[in-house]
Motif scaffolding. Sequence first.
Motif, mmCIF file in Angstrom:
data_model
loop_
_atom_site.group_PDB
_atom_site.id
_atom_site.type_symbol
_atom_site.label_atom_id
_atom_site.label_comp_id
_atom_site.label_asym_id
_atom_site.label_seq_id
_atom_site.Cartn_x
_atom_site.Cartn_y
_atom_site.Cartn_z
ATOM 1 N N PRO A 110 26.882 32.780 31.383
ATOM 2 C CA PRO A 110 25.865 32.613 32.421
ATOM 3 C C PRO A 110 25.757 31.196 32.966
ATOM 4 N N GLU A 111 26.429 30.249 32.333
ATOM 5 C CA GLU A 111 26.271 28.846 32.754
ATOM 6 C C GLU A 111 26.661 28.636 34.211
ATOM 7 N N ARG A 112 27.701 29.346 34.661
ATOM 8 C CA ARG A 112 28.186 29.147 36.030
ATOM 9 C C ARG A 112 27.152 29.520 37.079
ATOM 10 N N LEU A 113 26.224 30.429 36.736
ATOM 11 C CA LEU A 113 25.261 30.924 37.716
ATOM 12 C C LEU A 113 24.314 29.835 38.186
ATOM 13 N N GLY A 114 24.151 28.790 37.395
ATOM 14 C CA GLY A 114 23.294 27.683 37.796
ATOM 15 C C GLY A 114 24.034 26.559 38.482
ATOM 16 N N CYS A 115 25.336 26.763 38.746
ATOM 17 C CA CYS A 115 26.157 25.708 39.346
ATOM 18 C C CYS A 115 26.271 25.890 40.857
ATOM 19 N N GLU A 116 26.136 24.800 41.592
ATOM 20 C CA GLU A 116 26.345 24.837 43.033
ATOM 21 C C GLU A 116 27.819 25.028 43.363
ATOM 22 N N ARG A 117 28.678 24.365 42.582
ATOM 23 C CA ARG A 117 30.128 24.428 42.774
ATOM 24 C C ARG A 117 30.752 25.196 41.611
ATOM 25 N N VAL A 118 31.611 26.163 41.950
ATOM 26 C CA VAL A 118 32.261 26.981 40.923
ATOM 27 C C VAL A 118 33.714 27.206 41.333
ATOM 28 N N TRP A 119 34.630 27.011 40.390
ATOM 29 C CA TRP A 119 36.035 27.352 40.615
ATOM 30 C C TRP A 119 36.256 28.804 40.220
ATOM 31 N N VAL A 120 36.783 29.595 41.143
ATOM 32 C CA VAL A 120 37.068 31.012 40.901
ATOM 33 C C VAL A 120 38.587 31.164 40.964
ATOM 34 N N VAL A 121 39.196 31.527 39.835
ATOM 35 C CA VAL A 121 40.652 31.516 39.754
ATOM 36 C C VAL A 121 41.180 32.802 39.126
ATOM 37 N N ASP A 122 42.390 33.156 39.540
ATOM 38 C CA ASP A 122 43.158 34.202 38.875
ATOM 39 C C ASP A 122 44.497 33.569 38.528
ATOM 40 N N GLY A 143 48.628 40.094 39.505
ATOM 41 C CA GLY A 143 49.770 40.992 39.596
ATOM 42 C C GLY A 143 50.603 41.003 38.331
ATOM 43 N N THR A 144 49.930 41.078 37.178
ATOM 44 C CA THR A 144 50.656 41.023 35.909
ATOM 45 C C THR A 144 51.659 42.167 35.769
ATOM 46 N N ARG A 145 51.297 43.357 36.240
ATOM 47 C CA ARG A 145 52.240 44.486 36.142
ATOM 48 C C ARG A 145 53.509 44.208 36.943
ATOM 49 N N ASP A 146 53.360 43.651 38.130
ATOM 50 C CA ASP A 146 54.530 43.301 38.932
ATOM 51 C C ASP A 146 55.324 42.180 38.283
ATOM 52 N N PHE A 147 54.623 41.239 37.669
ATOM 53 C CA PHE A 147 55.296 40.135 36.984
ATOM 54 C C PHE A 147 56.178 40.664 35.864
ATOM 55 N N VAL A 148 55.640 41.567 35.055
ATOM 56 C CA VAL A 148 56.403 42.144 33.951
ATOM 57 C C VAL A 148 57.550 43.004 34.486
ATOM 58 N N ALA A 149 57.305 43.722 35.586
ATOM 59 C CA ALA A 149 58.340 44.572 36.187
ATOM 60 C C ALA A 149 59.364 43.773 36.977
ATOM 61 N N ARG A 150 59.140 42.466 37.121
ATOM 62 C CA ARG A 150 60.057 41.562 37.812
ATOM 63 C C ARG A 150 60.265 41.937 39.289
ATOM 64 N N THR A 151 59.195 42.385 39.943
ATOM 65 C CA THR A 151 59.288 42.651 41.376
ATOM 66 C C THR A 151 59.195 41.367 42.189
ATOM 67 N N GLY A 152 58.695 40.304 41.586
ATOM 68 C CA GLY A 152 58.483 39.047 42.295
ATOM 69 C C GLY A 152 57.179 38.995 43.063
ATOM 70 N N GLU A 153 56.417 40.083 43.062
ATOM 71 C CA GLU A 153 55.192 40.146 43.861
ATOM 72 C C GLU A 153 53.971 39.865 42.982
ATOM 73 N N PHE A 154 53.793 38.605 42.651
ATOM 74 C CA PHE A 154 52.625 38.149 41.905
ATOM 75 C C PHE A 154 52.229 36.790 42.461
ATOM 76 N N SER A 155 51.053 36.315 42.099
ATOM 77 C CA SER A 155 50.568 35.079 42.708
ATOM 78 C C SER A 155 49.560 34.388 41.805
ATOM 79 N N VAL A 156 49.209 33.172 42.195
ATOM 80 C CA VAL A 156 48.181 32.368 41.532
ATOM 81 C C VAL A 156 47.080 32.115 42.554
ATOM 82 N N HIS A 157 45.834 32.352 42.168
ATOM 83 C CA HIS A 157 44.693 32.136 43.062
ATOM 84 C C HIS A 157 43.837 30.986 42.564
#
Length: 263
Positions: free
Chosen positions: A63-75, A79-93
């Motif tokens: 819950p600490e993030r809920l009181g923050c004005e600035r928050v980093w939201v990341v993934d 696309g972990t399934r695609d990463f494991v399947a080696r389709t190349g269709e995955f990303s970093v957010h």
Amino acid sequence: MAQAAALAAGAAIEAVGPTQQVNKSDGSPVTAADLAANQALIETLRGHFPHDGWLSEESVDGPERLGCERVWVVDPLDGTRDFVARTGEFSVHVALVIDGQAQVAAVLEPSAGRLSWAVAGEGAFMSERRGPTRRLRVSEQNRLAAFRIGTSRFAANAALHSFLADSPPLARTGMGASTKMMALARGELDACVWLSSAEKEWDTCAPALIVTEAGGCVTDADGRAFTYNRPDVRHGRGILASNGLCHGLLRQRAQRAFPGTSA
């Protein structure tokens, strides 16, 4: 800093490589590369901004993030399934949210060597294999029947099939993770659709800002824009992303295929 963090996570993924996935308690998959990328993001972002809030698919939420004005939201690895399947269709957010709205975003597509980014009000941009920077712009297609629709390769549920079969019927292009959102921002697709309650804030926060800064529109199935850093991080009413020119028609189709409350 968002771009540097995404590149650091991409380097961590490359160093670890595809490994056997396991399922977390919620049934979603994870690999050693997901965790290595998450650690790279923590070291890059939290090391520089220790007082900012933090929301990541691969970190324990609190819950600490809920009181923050600035928050980093990341993934760390979308696309972990695609990463494991080696389709190349995955990303970093990587996205910085201020008062509930994404203000800075970066999406890295490691296999393609593409880094896309945006700052609210300043447009969306991309470099490919660290080449020249170019501005991103969504397509100008305004005939719904001709729309190119990006959907998940692994989550084509009954609601999505109903959406595509509605009149006029629409063709589906299955793609992994947010690579379809980036294709939309580049004008290579005209819309992307998810009709389930499985997606979370980290799935959309960074790519949605890039799409909107490229001239597109991103809402839920009821036409509501997303806000971030909420107690419940689920997108319960799906996701519609488009070039904006037929968004109302897409919303009507989505509501027929994926009925629910608009309250």
